[in-house]
Design an enzyme around this catalytic site. Structure first.
Site, PDB file in Angstrom:
ATOM      1  N   ILE A   1     -21.568  21.075  62.255  1.00 20.28           N
ATOM      2  CA  ILE A   1     -20.769  19.891  61.927  1.00 20.28           C
ATOM      3  C   ILE A   1     -21.615  18.952  61.078  1.00 20.28           C
ATOM      4  O   ILE A   1     -22.609  18.386  61.559  1.00 20.28           O
ATOM      5  CB  ILE A   1     -20.263  19.197  63.217  1.00 20.28           C
ATOM      6  CG1 ILE A   1     -19.322  20.160  63.943  1.00 20.28           C
ATOM      7  CG2 ILE A   1     -19.542  17.890  62.874  1.00 20.28           C
ATOM      8  CD1 ILE A   1     -18.828  19.654  65.274  1.00 20.28           C
TER       9      ILE A   1
ATOM     10  N   LYS B   1     -35.865  12.438  56.475  1.00 14.47           N
ATOM     11  CA  LYS B   1     -36.338  11.071  56.626  1.00 14.47           C
ATOM     12  C   LYS B   1     -35.244  10.188  57.193  1.00 14.47           C
ATOM     13  O   LYS B   1     -35.348   9.649  58.263  1.00 14.47           O
ATOM     14  CB  LYS B   1     -36.836  10.522  55.300  1.00 14.47           C
ATOM     15  CG  LYS B   1     -37.633   9.243  55.465  1.00 14.47           C
ATOM     16  CD  LYS B   1     -38.542   8.973  54.288  1.00 14.47           C
ATOM     17  CE  LYS B   1     -37.743   8.717  53.038  1.00 14.47           C
ATOM     18  NZ  LYS B   1     -38.579   8.614  51.848  1.00 14.47           N
TER      19      LYS B   1
ATOM     20  N   GLY C   1     -29.611  17.873  64.510  1.00 17.30           N
ATOM     21  CA  GLY C   1     -28.953  16.949  65.431  1.00 17.30           C
ATOM     22  C   GLY C   1     -27.530  17.412  65.736  1.00 17.30           C
ATOM     23  O   GLY C   1     -26.861  18.008  64.891  1.00 17.30           O
ATOM     24  N   GLY C   2     -27.077  17.150  66.962  1.00 16.30           N
ATOM     25  CA  GLY C   2     -25.699  17.465  67.321  1.00 16.30           C
ATOM     26  C   GLY C   2     -25.436  18.949  67.277  1.00 16.30           C
ATOM     27  O   GLY C   2     -26.203  19.750  67.804  1.00 16.30           O
TER      28      GLY C   2
ATOM     29  N   THR D   1     -21.888  17.761  69.878  1.00 17.99           N
ATOM     30  CA  THR D   1     -21.746  16.955  68.673  1.00 17.99           C
ATOM     31  C   THR D   1     -21.616  15.466  68.999  1.00 17.99           C
ATOM     32  O   THR D   1     -21.223  15.091  70.120  1.00 17.99           O
ATOM     33  CB  THR D   1     -20.571  17.466  67.827  1.00 17.99           C
ATOM     34  OG1 THR D   1     -20.658  16.878  66.528  1.00 17.99           O
ATOM     35  CG2 THR D   1     -19.224  17.115  68.460  1.00 17.99           C
ATOM     36  N   ALA D   2     -21.946  14.619  68.034  1.00 18.39           N
ATOM     37  CA  ALA D   2     -21.994  13.171  68.260  1.00 18.39           C
ATOM     38  C   ALA D   2     -20.662  12.613  68.762  1.00 18.39           C
ATOM     39  O   ALA D   2     -20.648  11.708  69.597  1.00 18.39           O
ATOM     40  CB  ALA D   2     -22.419  12.462  66.975  1.00 18.39           C
TER      41      ALA D   2
ATOM     42  N   ASP E   1     -35.456  17.215  61.749  1.00 18.71           N
ATOM     43  CA  ASP E   1     -35.311  15.996  60.960  1.00 18.71           C
ATOM     44  C   ASP E   1     -35.073  14.793  61.845  1.00 18.71           C
ATOM     45  O   ASP E   1     -35.167  14.894  63.065  1.00 18.71           O
ATOM     46  CB  ASP E   1     -34.261  16.141  59.863  1.00 18.71           C
ATOM     47  CG  ASP E   1     -32.977  16.722  60.380  1.00 18.71           C
ATOM     48  OD1 ASP E   1     -32.367  17.535  59.677  1.00 18.71           O
ATOM     49  OD2 ASP E   1     -32.595  16.382  61.522  1.00 18.71           O
TER      50      ASP E   1
ATOM     51  N   GLU F   1     -21.437  27.616 109.583  1.00 20.15           N
ATOM     52  CA  GLU F   1     -21.827  27.414 108.189  1.00 20.15           C
ATOM     53  C   GLU F   1     -23.332  27.631 107.952  1.00 20.15           C
ATOM     54  O   GLU F   1     -23.728  28.256 106.989  1.00 20.15           O
ATOM     55  CB  GLU F   1     -21.389  26.014 107.734  1.00 20.15           C
ATOM     56  CG  GLU F   1     -21.850  25.590 106.342  1.00 20.15           C
ATOM     57  CD  GLU F   1     -21.524  26.601 105.236  1.00 20.15           C
ATOM     58  OE1 GLU F   1     -20.554  27.368 105.365  1.00 20.15           O
ATOM     59  OE2 GLU F   1     -22.277  26.638 104.236  1.00 20.15           O
TER      60      GLU F   1
ATOM     61  N   PRO G   1     -27.020  15.160  70.705  1.00 21.61           N
ATOM     62  CA  PRO G   1     -27.014  13.816  70.141  1.00 21.61           C
ATOM     63  C   PRO G   1     -28.314  13.051  70.359  1.00 21.61           C
ATOM     64  O   PRO G   1     -28.522  12.015  69.730  1.00 21.61           O
ATOM     65  CB  PRO G   1     -25.879  13.142  70.900  1.00 21.61           C
ATOM     66  CG  PRO G   1     -25.804  13.880  72.188  1.00 21.61           C
ATOM     67  CD  PRO G   1     -26.177  15.287  71.890  1.00 21.61           C
TER      68      PRO G   1
ATOM     69  N   MET H   1     -21.130   9.339  59.818  1.00 26.69           N
ATOM     70  CA  MET H   1     -21.768   8.736  58.633  1.00 26.69           C
ATOM     71  C   MET H   1     -20.911   7.593  58.090  1.00 26.69           C
ATOM     72  O   MET H   1     -20.557   7.552  56.912  1.00 26.69           O
ATOM     73  CB  MET H   1     -21.982   9.818  57.559  1.00 26.69           C
ATOM     74  CG  MET H   1     -23.006  10.840  58.019  1.00 26.69           C
ATOM     75  SD  MET H   1     -23.331  12.147  56.839  1.00 26.69           S
ATOM     76  CE  MET H   1     -22.224  13.416  57.415  1.00 26.69           C
TER      77      MET H   1
HETATM   78  N1  SAH Z   1     -24.537  17.673  63.218  1.00 25.81           N
HETATM   79  C1  SAH Z   1     -24.417  16.322  63.755  1.00 25.81           C
HETATM   80  C2  SAH Z   1     -23.910  15.357  62.711  1.00 25.81           C
HETATM   81  C3  SAH Z   1     -24.847  15.145  61.568  1.00 25.81           C
HETATM   82  S1  SAH Z   1     -24.264  13.965  60.421  1.00 25.81           S
HETATM   83  C4  SAH Z   1     -23.509  16.337  64.969  1.00 25.81           C
HETATM   84  O1  SAH Z   1     -22.857  17.353  65.243  1.00 25.81           O
HETATM   85  O2  SAH Z   1     -23.464  15.348  65.694  1.00 25.81           O
HETATM   86  C5  SAH Z   1     -25.052  12.479  60.972  1.00 25.81           C
HETATM   87  C6  SAH Z   1     -24.061  11.570  61.652  1.00 25.81           C
HETATM   88  O3  SAH Z   1     -23.843  12.010  62.975  1.00 25.81           O
HETATM   89  C7  SAH Z   1     -24.505  10.137  61.805  1.00 25.81           C
HETATM   90  O4  SAH Z   1     -24.279   9.399  60.651  1.00 25.81           O
HETATM   91  C8  SAH Z   1     -23.629   9.674  62.932  1.00 25.81           C
HETATM   92  O5  SAH Z   1     -22.323   9.422  62.463  1.00 25.81           O
HETATM   93  C9  SAH Z   1     -23.564  10.905  63.790  1.00 25.81           C
HETATM   94  N2  SAH Z   1     -24.550  10.882  64.879  1.00 25.81           N
HETATM   95  C10 SAH Z   1     -25.585  11.711  65.055  1.00 25.81           C
HETATM   96  N3  SAH Z   1     -26.246  11.429  66.192  1.00 25.81           N
HETATM   97  C11 SAH Z   1     -25.590  10.395  66.761  1.00 25.81           C
HETATM   98  C12 SAH Z   1     -25.750   9.657  67.962  1.00 25.81           C
HETATM   99  N4  SAH Z   1     -26.731   9.927  68.840  1.00 25.81           N
HETATM  100  N5  SAH Z   1     -24.874   8.663  68.226  1.00 25.81           N
HETATM  101  C13 SAH Z   1     -23.868   8.391  67.389  1.00 25.81           C
HETATM  102  N6  SAH Z   1     -23.672   9.054  66.241  1.00 25.81           N
HETATM  103  C14 SAH Z   1     -24.510  10.044  65.927  1.00 25.81           C
END
Ligand code: SAH
Length: 463
Positions: free
Chosen positions: A308, A272, A303-304, A333-334, A250, A22, A227, A385
């Site tokens: 979505i 915000k 985010g995420g 995604t979250a 954001d 090996e 996330p 949300m």
């Molecule tokens: N585009 C993002 C969602 C944006 S909407 C995605 O795909 O994840 C914002 C919502 O995403 C929040 O209200 C919450 O429900 C969720 N979210 C985003 N970041 C999160 C995290 N780290 N932990 C749990 N929920 C999260």
């Protein structure tokens, strides 16, 4: 520096690997990436090495080993697996004047194998003179994330066009041409897999005698930041961050994510709080388009996953209407991050065969009507949300006839330092969330099993 890094030409050179197991196979794997002629010195070879010999990629050298076995070798690797034999082989190879590497014996090495990031013809070698191989591997992992997998193909393309550039691009424009090629549209196109288009642009520019005007090269990327945890970014997202001229982000974007951006990229905060954008969406669309129009590479970090609940369509439409190249880079995604934080899957064979991502809050800021209708048997329902709508959600699900013991899990700030997790049931999750002081952002995961016994699902009995 006790060692000196050099790139050795391997084409047609002889490399001897002493050993048949090996350890030797590990060296052979590495050397197979070169054009060296491999000689395997061992009484017997393992299956992998034997296959190299069968395929003609390597030669099997048997019989007594003398220093002549190593004569003329560009490199010798000693990896017999037996320390005493290794030392003897090292002595013979040294007598033949070949540079030797003995596995796991830095004291016997003339040469060390670096950790390698291979984007042939671009090669990065990381060495620690044998002092800290694990550190070298960690650095390698970081460099791997910096260099996209297609980089080598692009460098090779550039190499093929060098002659044409020398002939057709005047000397004073060449540096700007290559800067544009490696930093501008051609490389970006190539990275996305649009290899023919990248080559076409390069050839057009060569024919035109130089790189196009910078003002025509702006672009927008809607990049998923995941996330929270920075190491959940995709490699593609990191690359965009490192190439951006300006980043619009954001609140949902963790500061650790922004640290991965190019140092001199401008950062603009445009949001915000969840659901209460500091900047109206129209204004965001306007500024990203106008930055791209000025030739800047714009990253709109979201985010995420941008697709979505991210208002991506509005930004895509604005970019397309302005004729600006726009791209989406997906993110974690979250809901996926939340399930992972709970150590569970979003689907389960015979239990949940569909996943629904739904927002609990509508565009009007009110709870979305009919949410409970989504909680059909066999569903994992991920509610985004949702924190402010908890009482309405709980009441809706109960009214739908879901049993009180239906699993309801909540994850807030998944993957960040502030992560909170609650595993609960429909009966208890509202109180549990209050007690834990759960705040946004959070995902509520409702699991409505498919194969629950009829008695546990009044929904079915009454239907
Ligand atoms: N585009 C993002 C969602 C944006 S909407 C995605 O795909 O994840 C914002 C919502 O995403 C929040 O209200 C919450 O429900 C969720 N979210 C985003 N970041 C999160 C995290 N780290 N932990 C749990 N929920 C999260």
């Amino acid at each position: 520096m006790k060692t000196f890094p050099m790139f050795l030409k391997m084409d047609g050179r002889r490399v001897v690997i002493a050993g048949g197991g090996e350890q030797a196979a590990q060296k052979a794997r590495l050397l197979c990436r070169t054009e060296a002629h491999l000689a395997l010195v061992a009484p017997a070879l393992d299956d992998e090495l034997a296959a190299l010999v069968d395929s003609g990629r390597a030669e099997h050298v048997t019989g007594p080993v003398t220093s002549g076995t190593f004569r003329g070798a560009a490199l010798v690797f000693v990896a017999s697996g037996c320390p005493a034999l290794d030392a003897a082989l090292h002595a013979l190879a040294t007598a033949a004047g070949a540079p030797v590497n003995v596995v796991d014996r830095p004291d016997l090495c003339d040469a060390f194998t670096p950790s390698i990031v291979d984007r042939d013809p671009v090669v990065v070698a990381i060495g620690t003179e044998g002092a800290a191989p694990v550190l070298a591997r960690q650095i390698k992992t970081r460099v791997e994330t910096m260099l996209d997998p297609r980089l080598g193909g692009f460098a090779a393309l550039a190499g093929r066009l060098r002659g044409a550039v020398e002939r057709q691009v005047p000397r004073e424009g060449r540096r700007a041409f290559w800067r544009w090629a490696f930093d501008g549209a051609p490389r970006q196109l190539h990275q996305r897999g649009a290899e023919r288009e990248a080559a076409r642009r390069l050839k057009e520019a060569i024919a035109a005698g130089g790189a196009p005007d910078a003002a025509t090269e702006g672009s927008i990327a809607l990049v998923g930041a995941g996330p929270g945890a920075a190491d959940l970014l995709t490699l593609r997202a990191v690359r965009h961050l490192q190439e951006a001229d300006v980043i619009f982000y954001d609140r949902l974007v963790d500061p650790g994510v922004l640290e991965l951006a190019r140092r001199d990229a401008e950062r603009v905060f445009v949001g915000k709080a969840v659901g209460a954008s500091a900047w109206p969406q129209d204004r965001i669309c306007e500024v990203i388009v106008s930055a791209a129009r000025r030739g800047r590479r714009v990253v709109r970090l979201k985010g995420g996953d941008p697709g979505i609940f991210g208002r991506a369509e509005e930004e895509l439409a604005a970019a397309r209407a302005a004729g600006i190249a726009v791209e989406i880079v997906p993110g974690v995604t979250a809901a996926s991050a939340s399930a992972a934080a709970l150590g569970r899957s979003l689907t389960e064979r015979n239990v949940t065969d569909r996943v629904v991502f739904a927002t609990a809050t509508g565009a009007d800021g009110q709870v979305v009507a009919g949410l409970a209708d989504l909680a059909r048997p066999g569903t994992s329902l991920a509610l985004y949300m949702a924190v402010r709508q908890v009482p309405a959600i709980a009441a809706g699900l109960r009214a739908q006839g879901l049993p009180g013991e239906t699993p309801v899990d909540v994850v807030a700030a998944a993957t960040t330092g502030a992560e909170r997790r609650i595993r609960s049931t429909l009966d208890r999750f509202t109180a549990a969330m209050d007690a834990a002081g759960i705040a946004s952002p959070a995902v509520i995961l409702v699991t409505v099993p498919k194969a629950a016994p009829a008695a546990a699902l009044p929904l079915r009995r009454s239907a």
